[in-house]
Design a protein around this motif. Structure first.
Motif, PDB file in Angstrom:
ATOM      1  N   CYS A  94       0.860  -1.195   0.000  1.00 57.20           N
ATOM      2  CA  CYS A  94       0.000   0.000   0.000  1.00 57.20           C
ATOM      3  C   CYS A  94       0.891   1.238   0.000  1.00 57.20           C
ATOM      4  N   LEU A  95       0.591   2.192  -0.863  1.00 61.14           N
ATOM      5  CA  LEU A  95       1.306   3.465  -0.901  1.00 61.14           C
ATOM      6  C   LEU A  95       0.465   4.539  -0.207  1.00 61.14           C
ATOM      7  N   GLN A  96       1.117   5.315   0.637  1.00 65.75           N
ATOM      8  CA  GLN A  96       0.418   6.327   1.429  1.00 65.75           C
ATOM      9  C   GLN A  96       0.812   7.734   0.986  1.00 65.75           C
ATOM     10  N   VAL A  97      -0.186   8.541   0.721  1.00 69.07           N
ATOM     11  CA  VAL A  97       0.027   9.961   0.454  1.00 69.07           C
ATOM     12  C   VAL A  97      -0.317  10.700   1.744  1.00 69.07           C
ATOM     13  N   GLU A  98       0.703  11.269   2.387  1.00 67.37           N
ATOM     14  CA  GLU A  98       0.510  11.950   3.665  1.00 67.37           C
ATOM     15  C   GLU A  98       0.757  13.452   3.484  1.00 67.37           C
ATOM     16  N   LEU A  99      -0.311  14.236   3.543  1.00 65.86           N
ATOM     17  CA  LEU A  99      -0.204  15.683   3.362  1.00 65.86           C
ATOM     18  C   LEU A  99      -1.127  16.406   4.338  1.00 65.86           C
ATOM     19  N   PRO A 100      -0.728  17.592   4.801  1.00 67.50           N
ATOM     20  CA  PRO A 100      -1.551  18.325   5.765  1.00 67.50           C
ATOM     21  C   PRO A 100      -2.747  18.998   5.097  1.00 67.50           C
ATOM     22  N   VAL A 101      -3.788  19.170   5.883  1.00 69.23           N
ATOM     23  CA  VAL A 101      -4.988  19.841   5.367  1.00 69.23           C
ATOM     24  C   VAL A 101      -5.371  21.052   6.219  1.00 69.23           C
ATOM     25  N   ILE A 147     -13.315  22.074   7.893  1.00 67.88           N
ATOM     26  CA  ILE A 147     -13.991  20.815   7.605  1.00 67.88           C
ATOM     27  C   ILE A 147     -14.401  20.705   6.143  1.00 67.88           C
ATOM     28  N   ASP A 148     -14.775  21.836   5.537  1.00 68.24           N
ATOM     29  CA  ASP A 148     -15.176  21.795   4.126  1.00 68.24           C
ATOM     30  C   ASP A 148     -13.986  21.453   3.230  1.00 68.24           C
ATOM     31  N   PHE A 149     -12.821  22.002   3.550  1.00 68.80           N
ATOM     32  CA  PHE A 149     -11.641  21.683   2.741  1.00 68.80           C
ATOM     33  C   PHE A 149     -11.219  20.228   2.968  1.00 68.80           C
ATOM     34  N   ILE A 182     -15.797  14.639  12.929  1.00 73.74           N
ATOM     35  CA  ILE A 182     -15.086  14.686  11.647  1.00 73.74           C
ATOM     36  C   ILE A 182     -15.283  13.374  10.882  1.00 73.74           C
ATOM     37  N   VAL A 183     -15.204  12.265  11.603  1.00 73.09           N
ATOM     38  CA  VAL A 183     -15.400  10.959  10.972  1.00 73.09           C
ATOM     39  C   VAL A 183     -16.807  10.851  10.389  1.00 73.09           C
ATOM     40  N   ALA A 184     -17.780  11.273  11.162  1.00 73.83           N
ATOM     41  CA  ALA A 184     -19.174  11.207  10.699  1.00 73.83           C
ATOM     42  C   ALA A 184     -19.379  12.048   9.440  1.00 73.83           C
TER      43      ALA A 184
END
Length: 462
Positions: A94-101, A147-149, A182-184
């Motif tokens: 599995c390749l992971q793309v880890e970037l901040p939001v 949350i929208d982004f 956030i999960v919901a």
């Protein structure tokens, strides 16, 4: 009951927490332990040294029997292929793309606005999907994001091939209800599994995990050891006690967790990395015969040394010889090797004799005699004890004061006639120079160590 996937992030956490990277055998042991206790996914740290990490990760990929193996792809598109090369032989890569939001991380760490970050997410997810069927997008610092982004970023990641979205609480200050919310919100917007990586910084990791599961989370990220992280032992015990209430279960084997994790991780977490390390307790260093040249360089840098390639080679050879006899060395022993084998300078100053007087009612006084270019030089000075006065006498001989960064003495052999070893670190123009000396007379050993370091300074300046 709902099956919750568990990703083990022990290798990542220990890599972040430690000043010096884990050894080859430690990484392999941790991965095998995570596989044996039932982790569904084992996450590797990002590639730092391409040549060495590729070898290590390929070995782990072949040895992991049941779990999937995941690795971050980095920030540049060309790094994706490097990450893929490390795990392509895994049973389930599995390749992971880890970037901040979050705005804070995007602008101050990566210097990107939302639009540019969204483009980077799309670029990396596409590149990863071309090589690997399983692609994960980890939204770093998601609990501080708009949350929208966050929802927009998750949707774009899924549209371009992401199979899993992970919500990360990097700040570690969110309540269980906030993370669950956030999960919901994400579960309403996307059709792929949502994982959570909660923090235990405010001692709510298990509660946050339970709240997230109750609101639709499909997976958890935990570690066998590490700071501010959901621990595998704690979530396993909690799930075993409360599985019926939350209508969910995990595959972690509780019996194996408590039997195996302590054995595998305790040395890394508490024991081996603190032996011989009282002076450098914040610099966890343990090197063995599997240590690479890059790790020797890194360990030396952590201790403050800037060594040349030839010095690194000499220290590395000496380290291998010592490790073949005793298994491993800590920070103090490693510094002694640097003092003995790095930059072996000619003796500009040669130690001839010393005389000292000391009592408990007056300052010590020492006379030190050195030879420089066949010229005899003598210095006399008072000091706080025989060693301090001897060092001051040396300064009088050479007419210069160097900052004494560190001084250590220890017995090398046992008994009344024990051989003493002294280590002196002098700082000149911001750079460290270490010297060592041995003698049954500890004052003589200390003078020899000081002269050894001094000669290195003089040689390099010349």
């Amino acid at each position: 009951m709902k099956k919750i996937s568990v990703a083990d992030i022990t290798l990542k956490k220990l890599s972040e927490d430690r000043a010096v990277s884990l050894l080859f055998r430690e990484k392999a042991a941790i991965a095998n332990c995570a596989d044996s206790i039932g982790a569904d996914i084992i996450e590797l740290p990002a590639v730092k040294s391409v040549r060495e990490d590729t070898i290590i990760y390929k070995t782990i990929a072949k040895n992991v029997k049941k779990a999937a193996l995941a690795i971050p792809v980095g920030f540049a598109a060309e790094d994706v292929a490097t990450a893929w090369e490390c795990i392509r032989d895994a049973k389930n890569p599995c390749l992971q793309v880890e970037l901040p939001v979050s705005t804070l991380q995007m602008e101050y760490t990566y210097h990107l606005k939302q639009e540019k970050m969204l483009g980077k997410i799309i670029e990396l997810v596409k590149a990863a999907k071309e090589l690997c069927d399983n692609v994960e997008f980890s939204a770093l610092d998601a609990t501080r994001a708009d949350i929208d982004f966050l929802v927009l970023a998750a949707n774009e990641a899924v549209a371009n091939g992401a199979n899993v979205i992970t919500v990360c609480d990097n700040a570690g200050a969110s309540t269980p209800d906030e993370i669950a919310g956030i999960v919901a919100k994400l579960k309403e917007s996307i059709c792929v599994p949502v994982y959570v990586q909660v923090s235990d910084r405010i001692s709510m990791a298990v509660a946050s995990a339970f709240s997230s599961i109750a609101n639709g989370a499909d997976g958890l990220k935990c570690a066998m050891a590490g700071k501010d992280v959901l621990l595998a032992g704690e979530i396993s015990d909690a799930m075993r006690a409360c599985a019926a209430q939350i209508k969910a279960e995990i595959n972690l084997d509780s019996t194996k967790i408590h039997a195996n994790i302590d054995d595998i991780v305790s040395g890394i977490k508490d024991g081996d990395y603190e032996q011989d390390n009282s002076v450098n307790s914040d610099k966890n260093i343990l090197l063995d015969s599997d240590t690479t040249l890059a790790q020797v360089t890194q360990a030396a840098a952590v201790l403050g040394y800037e060594l040349s390639d030839s010095d690194i080679g000499n220290v590395y050879k000496a380290l291998r010889r010592v490790c073949d006899r005793k298994g491993s060395v800590g920070a103090k022993e490693f510094e002694a090797l640097i003092a003995s084998f790095a930059m072996q300078a000619p003796s500009t100053y040669h130690f001839e004799t010393y005389t000292t007087t000391s009592s408990n009612v007056s300052n010590a006084m020492s006379q030190v005699t050195l030879k420089c270019n066949n010229e005899i030089i003598r210095g006399v000075s008072y000091g706080d004890g025989p060693i301090d006065s001897a060092f001051r006498a040396i300064e009088q001989c050479i007419g210069h004061h160097y900052e004494l960064d560190d001084f250590q003495i220890q017995a090398v052999t046992e008994g009344k006639e024990a051989l003493g070893s002294a280590l002196v670190k002098l700082r000149n123009n911001g750079k460290l120079y270490s010297g060592n000396g041995t003698s049954t007379d500890i004052v003589s050993a200390s003078i020899r160590a000081y002269i050894n370091a001094l000669n290195k300074i003089v040689f390099e300046e010349a």
